[in-house]
Design an enzyme around this catalytic site. Structure first.
Site, mmCIF file in Angstrom:
data_model
loop_
_atom_site.group_PDB
_atom_site.id
_atom_site.type_symbol
_atom_site.label_atom_id
_atom_site.label_comp_id
_atom_site.label_asym_id
_atom_site.label_seq_id
_atom_site.Cartn_x
_atom_site.Cartn_y
_atom_site.Cartn_z
ATOM 1 N N ASP A 142 0.855 -1.196 0.000
ATOM 2 C CA ASP A 142 0.000 0.000 0.000
ATOM 3 C C ASP A 142 0.889 1.244 0.000
ATOM 4 O O ASP A 142 2.012 1.172 -0.487
ATOM 5 C CB ASP A 142 -0.982 -0.068 1.182
ATOM 6 C CG ASP A 142 -2.258 0.717 0.909
ATOM 7 O OD1 ASP A 142 -2.149 1.890 0.520
ATOM 8 O OD2 ASP A 142 -3.361 0.173 1.078
ATOM 9 N N HIS B 188 2.040 1.844 -3.269
ATOM 10 C CA HIS B 188 1.153 2.828 -3.898
ATOM 11 C C HIS B 188 1.730 4.238 -3.905
ATOM 12 O O HIS B 188 1.034 5.188 -4.214
ATOM 13 C CB HIS B 188 -0.223 2.806 -3.225
ATOM 14 C CG HIS B 188 -0.942 1.490 -3.375
ATOM 15 N ND1 HIS B 188 -2.155 1.236 -2.793
ATOM 16 C CD2 HIS B 188 -0.597 0.350 -4.035
ATOM 17 C CE1 HIS B 188 -2.539 -0.013 -3.099
ATOM 18 N NE2 HIS B 188 -1.600 -0.562 -3.846
#
Ligand SMILES: *[C@@H]1O[C@H](CO)[C@@H](O)[C@H](O)[C@H]1NC(C)=O
Ligand SMILES: *[C@@H]1O[C@H](CO)[C@@H](O)[C@H](O)[C@H]1NC(C)=O
Ligand SMILES: *[C@@H]1O[C@H](CO)[C@@H](O)[C@H](O)[C@H]1NC(C)=O
Length: 397
Positions: free
Chosen positions: A221, A244
């Site tokens: 993430d 991310h």
């Protein structure tokens, strides 16, 4: 000459006295001497907390020493305030529970709370044993999902240093920084697979003057996620990927969120991340402000959305399309952002129609599209500001 020598000599004696004093003010609490068993199976949580309490109530520098070896511990809360400084020196490998019953209801596996002058270091690792827990994460389909534990939670930890440690396979965020002041995180290494859910590297919220330097973050993430109430954050020398990317947000999920301001994120390398530098706000969302943010000297290698402001953030896809975000983004400077983009749209400034972005400053952008179908492009909606220096793709401001 003689008096100068005598002066030097006196200084050396003073130095010696000072150093001896500092050393004598330190007390080492080796966990092995307090019943901790390094077999990787015995639950040492109670023993660790007991050692912590003794080190924390020592008036000098109390050192919790975890020697090399593999240790198992279920959730632990290390609380202050401490009498002196406390060093949590982890040389070994600490493993989290794999049994769901052992983590149910805990926000963080290891929580440090209300401490001033904490140091966590030692070169060892915190293994969150994420693979045992990731299958229970249904947060992308269930809005009321139960959050899995964060590996290390720092709450109200001030004037502290976290350095030279490793975090592996957290169940949820690797590290959370909340309500902290003047705390520095450096030379840490965070690793979790690209497919692991919600394993943000470092999440920061409601904190002032946090610094993150020279660290490696590979997760599933956000590399660093910057939540409401973050002020005066400095990030430099961080390598991200997979993951991310570096994100401000998501913001505007709740009412009365504190503003985000005065951030500098610089000298970072992002490799293969889904996004580069991102600001995301929910739509609709109540008002707050993102103000005075600089992203500078960021090297993107094969990054999707290298520069993205997304004020229509809605991962579940059913947030309603009527109302827009009330988060005002102003004074965002993007300077010397370069490298390669996985997406054709390399610069995407999708701001709120009711609160257009103001004072965006793009200086020296050089992003090349990796794909075959033409050159990189920019996309702007409701974005106001200036572009100067090199602009590749051509700016839409
Ligand atoms: C750390 O600073 C924050 C913000 O100023 C404060 O709320 C908190 O009580 C402080 N923590 C400690 C342990 O003093
Ligand atoms: C980023 O990459 C460049 C070139 O590959 C290198 O010189 C620099 O040291 C890297 N920065 C970090 C923070 O690792
Ligand atoms: C913007 O933030 C930087 C970094 O915290 C700070 O040095 C600077 O004074 C801020 N500028 C304004 C106008 O607030």
């Amino acid at each position: 000459m003689a008096s100068r020598l005598a002066g030097h000599f006196a200084f050396l004696i003073l130095l010696f006295v000072v150093i001896t004093k500092v050393q004598s003010d330190q007390k080492v609490f080796n966990v092995i001497n307090f019943g901790v068993i390094a077999d990787g199976k015995t639950d040492n949580s109670k023993a660790f907390v007991d050692v912590w309490n003794q080190a924390c109530s020592y008036s000098g520098r109390g050192v919790v020493l975890i020697p090399k070896g593999t240790y198992y511990a279920s959730s632990m809360v290390f609380t202050g305030p401490c009498k002196g400084q406390t060093l949590f020196s982890i040389n070994g490998n600490l493993k989290a529970p794999t049994d769901k019953k052992a983590w149910a209801g805990t926000e963080s596996w290891i929580s440090f709370r209300n401490i001033i002058n904490l140091e966590i270091s030692g070169g060892g690792s915190f293994d969150g044993q994420g693979p045992s827990a990731w299958p229970y994460n249904d947060c992308n389909t269930n809005p009321n999902c139960v959050q899995l534990p964060i590996s290390i939670g720092l709450d109200f930890v001030n004037d502290s240093r976290i350095h030279d440690i490793k975090l592996i396979n957290s169940k949820n965020f690797n590290m959370k920084v909340f309500g902290c002041l003047r705390t520095t995180i450096e030379r840490i290494q965070i690793t979790a697979p690209a497919t692991s859910p919600n394993t943000d590297g470092i999440h920061i919220g409601s904190s002032t003057s946090i610094k993150i330097f020279d660290s490696l973050i590979a997760t599933g993430d956000d590399c660093i996620s910057i939540g409401p109430g973050t002020e005066n954050l400095e990030v430099s020398g961080v390598t991200c990927g997979p993951g991310h990317g570096i994100s401000i947000g998501s913001l505007g999920k709740y009412a009365n969120e504190a503003d985000v301001k005065n951030l500098v994120i610089q000298n970072c390398n992002l490799t293969g991340t889904d996004n580069g530098v991102r600001i995301k706000t929910w739509a609709p969302s109540p008002p707050s402000i993102v103000y005075n943010v600089t992203f500078e000297n960021i090297n993107m290698k094969d990054v999707g959305n290298p520069i993205i402001i997304d004020q229509q953030y809605c991962p579940s896809g059913n947030c309603g399309t009527q109302a827009s975000s009330q988060v005002q983004i102003t004074g965002v400077k993007l300077k010397n952002i370069f490298g390669t983009s996985k997406n054709k749209v390399a610069v995407n400034l999708n701001c709120s129609p009711s609160k257009p972005c103001q004072k965006i400053d793009l200086t020296d952008i050089d992003l090349i599209y990796n794909g075959q179908d033409g050159a990189a492009t920019s996309s702007c909606s409701n974005a106001r500001g200036i572009a100067r220096g090199r602009q590749e793709p051509p700016s839409c401001l």
